[in-house]
Design a protein around this motif. Structure first.
Motif, PDB file in Angstrom:
ATOM      1  N   MET A   1       0.843  -1.205   0.000  1.00  0.00           N
ATOM      2  CA  MET A   1       0.000   0.000   0.000  1.00  0.00           C
ATOM      3  C   MET A   1       0.878   1.254   0.000  1.00  0.00           C
ATOM      4  O   MET A   1       1.298   1.727   1.047  1.00  0.00           O
ATOM      5  CB  MET A   1      -0.874  -0.016   1.274  1.00  0.00           C
ATOM      6  N   THR A   2       1.170   1.781  -1.177  1.00  0.00           N
ATOM      7  CA  THR A   2       1.980   2.993  -1.219  1.00  0.00           C
ATOM      8  C   THR A   2       1.071   4.207  -1.005  1.00  0.00           C
ATOM      9  O   THR A   2      -0.147   4.093  -1.127  1.00  0.00           O
ATOM     10  CB  THR A   2       2.662   3.147  -2.590  1.00  0.00           C
ATOM     11  N   TRP A   3       1.678   5.354  -0.670  1.00  0.00           N
ATOM     12  CA  TRP A   3       0.876   6.567  -0.486  1.00  0.00           C
ATOM     13  C   TRP A   3       0.146   6.906  -1.774  1.00  0.00           C
ATOM     14  O   TRP A   3      -0.967   7.398  -1.753  1.00  0.00           O
ATOM     15  CB  TRP A   3       1.767   7.728  -0.056  1.00  0.00           C
ATOM     16  N   LYS A   4       0.816   6.626  -2.894  1.00  0.00           N
ATOM     17  CA  LYS A   4       0.193   6.920  -4.183  1.00  0.00           C
ATOM     18  C   LYS A   4      -1.100   6.104  -4.322  1.00  0.00           C
ATOM     19  O   LYS A   4      -2.131   6.627  -4.729  1.00  0.00           O
ATOM     20  CB  LYS A   4       1.167   6.602  -5.312  1.00  0.00           C
ATOM     21  N   GLN A   5      -1.007   4.807  -3.938  1.00  0.00           N
ATOM     22  CA  GLN A   5      -2.201   3.953  -4.033  1.00  0.00           C
ATOM     23  C   GLN A   5      -3.323   4.483  -3.142  1.00  0.00           C
ATOM     24  O   GLN A   5      -4.484   4.478  -3.522  1.00  0.00           O
ATOM     25  CB  GLN A   5      -1.858   2.520  -3.627  1.00  0.00           C
ATOM     26  N   VAL A   6      -2.941   4.939  -1.926  1.00  0.00           N
ATOM     27  CA  VAL A   6      -3.959   5.431  -0.992  1.00  0.00           C
ATOM     28  C   VAL A   6      -4.748   6.580  -1.612  1.00  0.00           C
ATOM     29  O   VAL A   6      -5.967   6.606  -1.549  1.00  0.00           O
ATOM     30  CB  VAL A   6      -3.319   5.908   0.337  1.00  0.00           C
ATOM     31  N   PHE A   7      -4.028   7.525  -2.228  1.00  0.00           N
ATOM     32  CA  PHE A   7      -4.718   8.723  -2.701  1.00  0.00           C
ATOM     33  C   PHE A   7      -5.187   8.660  -4.149  1.00  0.00           C
ATOM     34  O   PHE A   7      -5.832   9.592  -4.629  1.00  0.00           O
ATOM     35  CB  PHE A   7      -3.846   9.961  -2.469  1.00  0.00           C
ATOM     36  N   THR A   8      -4.872   7.573  -4.862  1.00  0.00           N
ATOM     37  CA  THR A   8      -5.354   7.488  -6.242  1.00  0.00           C
ATOM     38  C   THR A   8      -6.435   6.436  -6.428  1.00  0.00           C
ATOM     39  O   THR A   8      -6.974   6.296  -7.514  1.00  0.00           O
ATOM     40  CB  THR A   8      -4.204   7.198  -7.235  1.00  0.00           C
ATOM     41  N   SER A   9      -6.772   5.697  -5.370  1.00  0.00           N
ATOM     42  CA  SER A   9      -7.915   4.786  -5.480  1.00  0.00           C
ATOM     43  C   SER A   9      -9.175   5.645  -5.519  1.00  0.00           C
ATOM     44  O   SER A   9      -9.123   6.847  -5.233  1.00  0.00           O
ATOM     45  CB  SER A   9      -7.960   3.860  -4.272  1.00  0.00           C
ATOM     46  N   SER A  10     -10.315   5.036  -5.874  1.00  0.00           N
ATOM     47  CA  SER A  10     -11.543   5.827  -5.943  1.00  0.00           C
ATOM     48  C   SER A  10     -11.871   6.427  -4.578  1.00  0.00           C
ATOM     49  O   SER A  10     -12.330   7.567  -4.485  1.00  0.00           O
ATOM     50  CB  SER A  10     -12.695   4.963  -6.448  1.00  0.00           C
ATOM     51  N   VAL A  11     -11.627   5.659  -3.504  1.00  0.00           N
ATOM     52  CA  VAL A  11     -11.907   6.174  -2.156  1.00  0.00           C
ATOM     53  C   VAL A  11     -10.896   7.269  -1.816  1.00  0.00           C
ATOM     54  O   VAL A  11     -11.250   8.310  -1.245  1.00  0.00           O
ATOM     55  CB  VAL A  11     -11.860   5.040  -1.115  1.00  0.00           C
ATOM     56  N   GLY A  12      -9.630   7.068  -2.206  1.00  0.00           N
ATOM     57  CA  GLY A  12      -8.575   8.035  -1.917  1.00  0.00           C
ATOM     58  C   GLY A  12      -8.778   9.369  -2.628  1.00  0.00           C
ATOM     59  O   GLY A  12      -8.541  10.431  -2.058  1.00  0.00           O
ATOM     60  N   LYS A  13      -9.254   9.316  -3.877  1.00  0.00           N
ATOM     61  CA  LYS A  13      -9.503  10.555  -4.613  1.00  0.00           C
ATOM     62  C   LYS A  13     -10.564  11.385  -3.902  1.00  0.00           C
ATOM     63  O   LYS A  13     -10.500  12.607  -3.865  1.00  0.00           O
ATOM     64  CB  LYS A  13      -9.971  10.241  -6.038  1.00  0.00           C
ATOM     65  N   LYS A  14     -11.549  10.681  -3.362  1.00  0.00           N
ATOM     66  CA  LYS A  14     -12.577  11.393  -2.621  1.00  0.00           C
ATOM     67  C   LYS A  14     -12.028  11.945  -1.318  1.00  0.00           C
ATOM     68  O   LYS A  14     -12.469  12.991  -0.847  1.00  0.00           O
ATOM     69  CB  LYS A  14     -13.790  10.492  -2.373  1.00  0.00           C
ATOM     70  N   LEU A  15     -11.061  11.247  -0.721  1.00  0.00           N
ATOM     71  CA  LEU A  15     -10.424  11.762   0.491  1.00  0.00           C
ATOM     72  C   LEU A  15      -9.779  13.120   0.203  1.00  0.00           C
ATOM     73  O   LEU A  15      -9.892  14.051   1.009  1.00  0.00           O
ATOM     74  CB  LEU A  15      -9.341  10.788   0.960  1.00  0.00           C
ATOM     75  N   VAL A  16      -9.128  13.216  -0.950  1.00  0.00           N
ATOM     76  CA  VAL A  16      -8.515  14.481  -1.345  1.00  0.00           C
ATOM     77  C   VAL A  16      -9.590  15.564  -1.447  1.00  0.00           C
ATOM     78  O   VAL A  16      -9.434  16.683  -0.927  1.00  0.00           O
ATOM     79  CB  VAL A  16      -7.776  14.329  -2.699  1.00  0.00           C
ATOM     80  N   MET A  17     -10.725  15.232  -2.076  1.00  0.00           N
ATOM     81  CA  MET A  17     -11.827  16.200  -2.209  1.00  0.00           C
ATOM     82  C   MET A  17     -12.354  16.632  -0.850  1.00  0.00           C
ATOM     83  O   MET A  17     -12.598  17.811  -0.603  1.00  0.00           O
ATOM     84  CB  MET A  17     -12.998  15.600  -3.007  1.00  0.00           C
ATOM     85  N   GLY A  18     -12.547  15.661   0.032  1.00  0.00           N
ATOM     86  CA  GLY A  18     -13.115  15.944   1.351  1.00  0.00           C
ATOM     87  C   GLY A  18     -12.167  16.799   2.186  1.00  0.00           C
ATOM     88  O   GLY A  18     -12.586  17.792   2.792  1.00  0.00           O
ATOM     89  N   LEU A  19     -10.888  16.436   2.198  1.00  0.00           N
ATOM     90  CA  LEU A  19      -9.912  17.172   3.014  1.00  0.00           C
ATOM     91  C   LEU A  19      -9.731  18.600   2.511  1.00  0.00           C
ATOM     92  O   LEU A  19      -9.756  19.554   3.288  1.00  0.00           O
ATOM     93  CB  LEU A  19      -8.561  16.440   3.008  1.00  0.00           C
ATOM     94  N   THR A  20      -9.583  18.760   1.181  1.00  0.00           N
ATOM     95  CA  THR A  20      -9.413  20.115   0.643  1.00  0.00           C
ATOM     96  C   THR A  20     -10.718  20.905   0.818  1.00  0.00           C
ATOM     97  O   THR A  20     -10.687  22.086   1.156  1.00  0.00           O
ATOM     98  CB  THR A  20      -9.022  20.092  -0.848  1.00  0.00           C
ATOM     99  N   GLY A  21     -11.845  20.234   0.651  1.00  0.00           N
ATOM    100  CA  GLY A  21     -13.142  20.900   0.811  1.00  0.00           C
ATOM    101  C   GLY A  21     -13.313  21.446   2.213  1.00  0.00           C
ATOM    102  O   GLY A  21     -13.705  22.606   2.401  1.00  0.00           O
ATOM    103  N   ILE A  22     -12.972  20.634   3.219  1.00  0.00           N
ATOM    104  CA  ILE A  22     -13.125  21.088   4.603  1.00  0.00           C
ATOM    105  C   ILE A  22     -12.138  22.220   4.907  1.00  0.00           C
ATOM    106  O   ILE A  22     -12.482  23.180   5.611  1.00  0.00           O
ATOM    107  CB  ILE A  22     -12.973  19.906   5.591  1.00  0.00           C
ATOM    108  N   SER A  23     -10.931  22.160   4.339  1.00  0.00           N
ATOM    109  CA  SER A  23      -9.984  23.268   4.541  1.00  0.00           C
ATOM    110  C   SER A  23     -10.571  24.565   3.991  1.00  0.00           C
ATOM    111  O   SER A  23     -10.468  25.624   4.612  1.00  0.00           O
ATOM    112  CB  SER A  23      -8.660  23.007   3.820  1.00  0.00           C
ATOM    113  N   LEU A  24     -11.208  24.463   2.814  1.00  0.00           N
ATOM    114  CA  LEU A  24     -11.809  25.657   2.215  1.00  0.00           C
ATOM    115  C   LEU A  24     -12.960  26.186   3.068  1.00  0.00           C
ATOM    116  O   LEU A  24     -13.144  27.388   3.209  1.00  0.00           O
ATOM    117  CB  LEU A  24     -12.288  25.353   0.794  1.00  0.00           C
ATOM    118  N   VAL A  25     -13.713  25.240   3.643  1.00  0.00           N
ATOM    119  CA  VAL A  25     -14.821  25.627   4.518  1.00  0.00           C
ATOM    120  C   VAL A  25     -14.286  26.406   5.723  1.00  0.00           C
ATOM    121  O   VAL A  25     -14.836  27.445   6.104  1.00  0.00           O
ATOM    122  CB  VAL A  25     -15.600  24.363   4.973  1.00  0.00           C
ATOM    123  N   LEU A  26     -13.184  25.922   6.301  1.00  0.00           N
ATOM    124  CA  LEU A  26     -12.585  26.608   7.453  1.00  0.00           C
ATOM    125  C   LEU A  26     -12.050  27.980   7.043  1.00  0.00           C
ATOM    126  O   LEU A  26     -12.246  28.969   7.745  1.00  0.00           O
ATOM    127  CB  LEU A  26     -11.452  25.756   8.049  1.00  0.00           C
TER     128      LEU A  26
END
Ligand code: HEM
Ligand code: SF4
Ligand code: FES
Lengths: 233, 254
Positions: A1-26
């Motif tokens: 499980m590389t970091w690349k795999q974590v953030f490029t899987s379908s679930v991981g891509k959404k993690l990027v959206m969620g994390l950046t989205g919440i940062s923008l909300v803050l």
């Protein structure tokens, strides 16, 4: 499980959206808070944006905030890039469409996150051109103002000069309304993406999300409108 | 409920095989009883087509009692038709009235290619299950079911997730053709029980990887899947899957 795999899987891509989205909300809480200082002029007509100019000056004057600014830009670029990539990829998963489309169970705005994001982006480009480019680079239309011997940009005057034409007010209002719908779905969705699944939290977060969307949007729409209608300035 | 008969216009997707382009064909069926199931109405249509020397419509079905997940028709814009928490085989003709036009399409998703007419290939789901939807059990005598204490909420949530019959309606309903509701039901079912513990981390990582490989989309949390699911699998399972994935990927050894 590389970091690349974590953030490029379908679930991981959404993690990027969620994390950046919440940062923008803050970020928007801080942004709205600072900008709400313009309303001080409503209470005291001789104020002329002193409180807001000082707050804006402070925000531009510390190294910490400069570093956070880089993070913010990285976050929003990642959010936009990943958002469009997901929208495109998801669409490609169904080459032959339906004759009759299914719409039960989902809100129109949850199905239109890419479109709403595009409307936000149009507003954002204009908005950055109006204020960020001017304050950081060109200083176009920015007169200096001095309070207690400290010279700073008169951002209040720039706002006043910017919000004179109705089409500008229109684009800002449309951008804010798009943001409200983007977050009416996105706020609670981001927490689900991050794994919040206890019912007591999901219900609470949905309510907080609606409240956030409405309050932040109204606060932002009210600013250009107040300048235009002469309620402040 | 009053028993009645009806004449119907059917617009059915016909496609010879996965390599040809299909299109809609229109058929009339007459004197259909309101007590028939939707599949029985299709049996009537097929008898009619056979007697006219035409190819009958291929469609999937097995149990015809709402438990196997084989039946898969997208009826008037809804997977499994207009009734809530219901499969196509359990949809009855009293949902329709005389003179109605009914549009019937196969599940649409690249990960579910059409084999023929309304039949799609759902072996991608089997491969996702093979990637991690199992537990390890020692051979020998079966262990006493009550020997292992299980938290009541977990047992209930696990049971609710285990209701998934793997029909694929969630994929058919989703704008992204995402299999996340199905996958989250399978992962939740096992992650909530002590029996699922040994493979807990590898299961979620491998099943997500297989789902991506099969060509399903990502989840936007719209809720379309939950609304169409015949077994009322909750969207909450997807959030639980995300939590499982996050903790498994952050704590993976390599
Ligand atoms: C600037 C242009 C923007 C674009 C193009 C954009 C695009 C998108 C897209 C396409 C999605 C849905 C992804 C999916 O689930 O399929 C999304 C989700 C989201 N966006 Fe944006 N967005 C933009 C701006 C913003 C802003 C300004 C905020 C917050 C203030 C924001 C907050 C969110 C949140 C919280 C989500 C939900 C993430 C999740 O479901 O996990 N977005 N965005
Ligand atoms: S989650 Fe529901 S709709 Fe999806 S495969 Fe399982 S039973 Fe069918
Ligand atoms: S035929 Fe088994 S569920 Fe419909």
């Amino acid at each position: 499980m590389t970091w690349k795999q974590v953030f490029t899987s379908s679930v991981g891509k959404k993690l990027v959206m969620g994390l950046t989205g919440i940062s923008l909300v803050l970020f928007l809480i801080v942004h709205a808070g600072i900008n709400a200082c313009v309303f001080a002029d409503m209470v005291d007509p001789n104020e002329n944006g002193e409180m807001f100019n000082k707050a804006a000056h402070f925000m531009g004057s510390t190294v910490l905030i400069r570093i956070m600014e880089i993070g913010l830009f990285a976050g929003i670029i990642l959010h936009i890039f990943q958002g469009y990539l997901l929208t495109l990829e998801n669409k490609q998963k169904r080459s032959v469409g339906y004759a009759v489309t299914y719409t039960d169970g989902s809100k129109w705005y949850s199905r239109s996150m890419g479109l709403l994001g595009t409307l936000i982006l149009i507003f954002l480009v204009l908005h950055l051109y109006h204020f960020w480019v001017s304050a950081r680079f060109t200083h176009e239309g920015l007169a200096p103002v001095t309070y207690n011997g400290v010279e700073m940009h008169n951002m209040f005057a720039l706002m006043q000069a910017t919000f004179t034409e109705w089409w500008v007010i229109g684009v800002y209002t449309a951008g804010c309304i798009s943001l409200a719908y983007h977050l009416a779905h996105g706020f609670q969705s981001a927490f689900r993406t991050l794994g919040v699944h206890n019912k007591r939290y999901t219900t609470l977060l949905t309510t907080v999300g609606y409240a956030y969307s409405i309050i932040i949007t109204l606060a932002f729409i009210f600013m250009p409108l107040s300048f235009k209608l002469g309620w402040i300035g | 409920m009053e028993h009645y008969h009806m004449n119907l216009n059917l617009k059915v997707w016909r496609q010879k095989n996965s390599n040809t382009k299909g299109d809609f064909k229109t058929y009339q069926v007459k004197n259909i009883s309101s007590e028939m199931s939707f599949l029985e109405m299709f049996d009537v249509l097929n008898e009619q087509l056979i007697s006219e020397g035409e190819e009958p419509v291929a469609f999937d079905h097995d149990c015809r009692e709402g438990i196997c997940g084989m039946c898969s028709m997208y009826i008037n814009g809804k997977p499994h038709g207009p009734w809530q928490a219901n499969t196509t085989c359990q949809l009855h003709m009293r949902a329709f009235k005389d003179g109605d036009t009914i549009v019937v399409e196969p599940w649409r998703a690249n990960a579910f290619p059409v084999i023929k007419d309304l039949t799609v290939d759902r072996t991608s789901f089997d491969r996702i299950i093979q990637a991690g939807g199992y537990i390890s059990v020692n051979t020998g005598n079966a262990v006493d079911g009550n020997a292992l204490p299980i938290n009541k909420d977990n047992a209930d949530n696990s049971f609710a997730a285990a209701m998934c019959i793997g029909c694929g309606a969630c994929v058919a309903a989703c704008k992204n053709s995402s299999a996340m509701l199905f996958l989250s039901a399978k992962v939740s079912h096992l992650a909530l029980l002590p029996q699922g513990e040994p493979e807990r981390k590898t299961r979620v990582l491998n099943m997500v990887a297989q789902m991506d490989k099969e060509g399903f989309g990502a989840c936007t949390n719209t809720g379309a899947c939950e609304a169409t699911c015949p077994k009322e699998i909750s969207l909450t399972n997807i959030a639980r899957l995300n939590a499982e994935y996050l903790s498994a990927s952050l704590s993976a050894e390599k």
